[in-house]
Design a protein around this motif. Structure first.
Motif, PDB file in Angstrom:
ATOM      1  N   THR A  51      46.174  40.332  46.365  1.00 32.86           N
ATOM      2  CA  THR A  51      45.609  41.674  46.453  1.00 32.86           C
ATOM      3  C   THR A  51      44.097  41.591  46.296  1.00 32.86           C
ATOM      4  O   THR A  51      43.580  40.822  45.479  1.00 32.86           O
ATOM      5  CB  THR A  51      46.184  42.623  45.381  1.00 32.86           C
ATOM      6  OG1 THR A  51      45.891  42.104  44.089  1.00 32.86           O
ATOM      7  CG2 THR A  51      47.678  42.805  45.550  1.00 32.86           C
TER       8      THR A  51
ATOM      9  N   ASP B 159      40.358  44.263  46.955  1.00 26.69           N
ATOM     10  CA  ASP B 159      39.869  45.595  47.257  1.00 26.69           C
ATOM     11  C   ASP B 159      39.223  45.604  48.634  1.00 26.69           C
ATOM     12  O   ASP B 159      38.626  44.614  49.065  1.00 26.69           O
ATOM     13  CB  ASP B 159      38.839  46.051  46.219  1.00 26.69           C
ATOM     14  CG  ASP B 159      39.484  46.415  44.892  1.00 26.69           C
ATOM     15  OD1 ASP B 159      40.713  46.609  44.867  1.00 26.69           O
ATOM     16  OD2 ASP B 159      38.757  46.517  43.895  1.00 26.69           O
TER      17      ASP B 159
ATOM     18  N   VAL C 209      37.996  53.328  48.263  1.00 27.15           N
ATOM     19  CA  VAL C 209      38.383  51.929  48.124  1.00 27.15           C
ATOM     20  C   VAL C 209      39.890  51.880  47.929  1.00 27.15           C
ATOM     21  O   VAL C 209      40.457  52.684  47.189  1.00 27.15           O
ATOM     22  CB  VAL C 209      37.670  51.273  46.911  1.00 27.15           C
ATOM     23  CG1 VAL C 209      38.162  49.845  46.693  1.00 27.15           C
ATOM     24  CG2 VAL C 209      36.162  51.283  47.122  1.00 27.15           C
ATOM     25  N   VAL C 210      40.543  50.948  48.614  1.00 28.08           N
ATOM     26  CA  VAL C 210      41.986  50.777  48.501  1.00 28.08           C
ATOM     27  C   VAL C 210      42.281  49.328  48.132  1.00 28.08           C
ATOM     28  O   VAL C 210      41.461  48.441  48.351  1.00 28.08           O
ATOM     29  CB  VAL C 210      42.720  51.141  49.818  1.00 28.08           C
ATOM     30  CG1 VAL C 210      42.574  52.611  50.133  1.00 28.08           C
ATOM     31  CG2 VAL C 210      42.235  50.289  50.976  1.00 28.08           C
ATOM     32  N   GLU C 211      43.460  49.111  47.565  1.00 27.90           N
ATOM     33  CA  GLU C 211      43.926  47.759  47.281  1.00 27.90           C
ATOM     34  C   GLU C 211      44.822  47.342  48.426  1.00 27.90           C
ATOM     35  O   GLU C 211      45.660  48.121  48.872  1.00 27.90           O
ATOM     36  CB  GLU C 211      44.702  47.753  45.970  1.00 27.90           C
ATOM     37  CG  GLU C 211      45.208  46.369  45.569  1.00 27.90           C
ATOM     38  CD  GLU C 211      46.000  46.414  44.284  1.00 27.90           C
ATOM     39  OE1 GLU C 211      45.372  46.350  43.219  1.00 27.90           O
ATOM     40  OE2 GLU C 211      47.237  46.549  44.363  1.00 27.90           O
TER      41      GLU C 211
ATOM     42  N   THR D 252      48.277  48.906  49.633  1.00 27.87           N
ATOM     43  CA  THR D 252      49.278  49.128  48.595  1.00 27.87           C
ATOM     44  C   THR D 252      48.980  50.378  47.768  1.00 27.87           C
ATOM     45  O   THR D 252      49.903  51.036  47.308  1.00 27.87           O
ATOM     46  CB  THR D 252      49.387  47.922  47.642  1.00 27.87           C
ATOM     47  OG1 THR D 252      48.107  47.657  47.082  1.00 27.87           O
ATOM     48  CG2 THR D 252      49.897  46.708  48.391  1.00 27.87           C
ATOM     49  N   ARG D 253      47.695  50.694  47.557  1.00 24.92           N
ATOM     50  CA  ARG D 253      47.359  51.898  46.786  1.00 24.92           C
ATOM     51  C   ARG D 253      45.879  52.196  46.898  1.00 24.92           C
ATOM     52  O   ARG D 253      45.087  51.360  47.317  1.00 24.92           O
ATOM     53  CB  ARG D 253      47.751  51.740  45.324  1.00 24.92           C
ATOM     54  CG  ARG D 253      46.971  50.665  44.597  1.00 24.92           C
ATOM     55  CD  ARG D 253      47.460  50.527  43.167  1.00 24.92           C
ATOM     56  NE  ARG D 253      46.801  49.406  42.552  1.00 24.92           N
ATOM     57  CZ  ARG D 253      46.382  49.388  41.311  1.00 24.92           C
ATOM     58  NH1 ARG D 253      46.565  50.435  40.547  1.00 24.92           N
ATOM     59  NH2 ARG D 253      45.813  48.322  40.810  1.00 24.92           N
ATOM     60  N   MET D 254      45.518  53.419  46.489  1.00 24.76           N
ATOM     61  CA  MET D 254      44.119  53.808  46.439  1.00 24.76           C
ATOM     62  C   MET D 254      43.559  53.392  45.084  1.00 24.76           C
ATOM     63  O   MET D 254      44.274  53.339  44.105  1.00 24.76           O
ATOM     64  CB  MET D 254      43.946  55.318  46.601  1.00 24.76           C
ATOM     65  CG  MET D 254      44.272  55.814  47.980  1.00 24.76           C
ATOM     66  SD  MET D 254      43.870  57.559  48.197  1.00 24.76           S
ATOM     67  CE  MET D 254      44.966  58.307  47.006  1.00 24.76           C
ATOM     68  N   ARG D 255      42.292  53.132  45.025  1.00 22.53           N
ATOM     69  CA  ARG D 255      41.621  52.820  43.748  1.00 22.53           C
ATOM     70  C   ARG D 255      41.024  54.074  43.177  1.00 22.53           C
ATOM     71  O   ARG D 255      40.694  55.004  43.807  1.00 22.53           O
ATOM     72  CB  ARG D 255      40.519  51.799  43.957  1.00 22.53           C
ATOM     73  CG  ARG D 255      41.050  50.418  44.219  1.00 22.53           C
ATOM     74  CD  ARG D 255      41.552  49.858  42.952  1.00 22.53           C
ATOM     75  NE  ARG D 255      41.836  48.444  43.125  1.00 22.53           N
ATOM     76  CZ  ARG D 255      42.381  47.749  42.168  1.00 22.53           C
ATOM     77  NH1 ARG D 255      42.707  48.302  41.036  1.00 22.53           N
ATOM     78  NH2 ARG D 255      42.650  46.497  42.359  1.00 22.53           N
TER      79      ARG D 255
END
Length: 129
Positions: A55, A57, A110-112, A126-129
């Protein structure tokens, strides 16, 4: 000319498979394949590819689809400032969440992502930061 046939290691021992999965990464092996013992090669059904992915960013610099129903994200991975890459299609639940944020955000999201190590190097958000 026919492609050569190459024997590959196989095991039904989970511990051995896990050792291979971890140890072979350094040699550039992208992962392992798991299947039922009786599954035939030609059908390919029931086979699961287990690829290495880390993972990281990524900054969202664009997207495909309408703003209220984003399909894929254009991403700049890490601090490298490298080329913009397109993510895999977003999961519907995550797409709705990202779309809601994009309505009010112009930049800086920013997303992961799971950065696949395979030939295609797929970016899976996978998700937002």
């Amino acid at each position: 000319m026919e492609p050569p046939i190459q024997a590959v290691p196989a095991t039904d021992d989970r511990e051995v498979a896990m050792v291979w999965y971890e140890a072979l990464r350094e040699q550039g092996i992208e992962g392992i394949v798991a299947k039922r013992g009786g599954a035939r090669y030609p059908s390919g059904r029931g086979w699961t590819k287990i690829r290495h992915a880390d993972t990281v960013d990524a900054v969202v610099v664009g997207f495909t689809g309408p703003r209220r129903r984003v399909r894929r994200l254009a991403l700049m991975v890490g601090d490298e400032g490298g080329p913009v890459r397109l993510s895999a299609r977003l999961d519907p639940v995550l797409a709705a969440r990202v779309s809601a944020v994009l309505v009010g955000v112009e930049t800086g999201l920013v997303v992961e992502v799971l950065a696949g190590s395979g030939r295609h190097g797929t970016l899976t958000v996978t998700r937002m930061r």
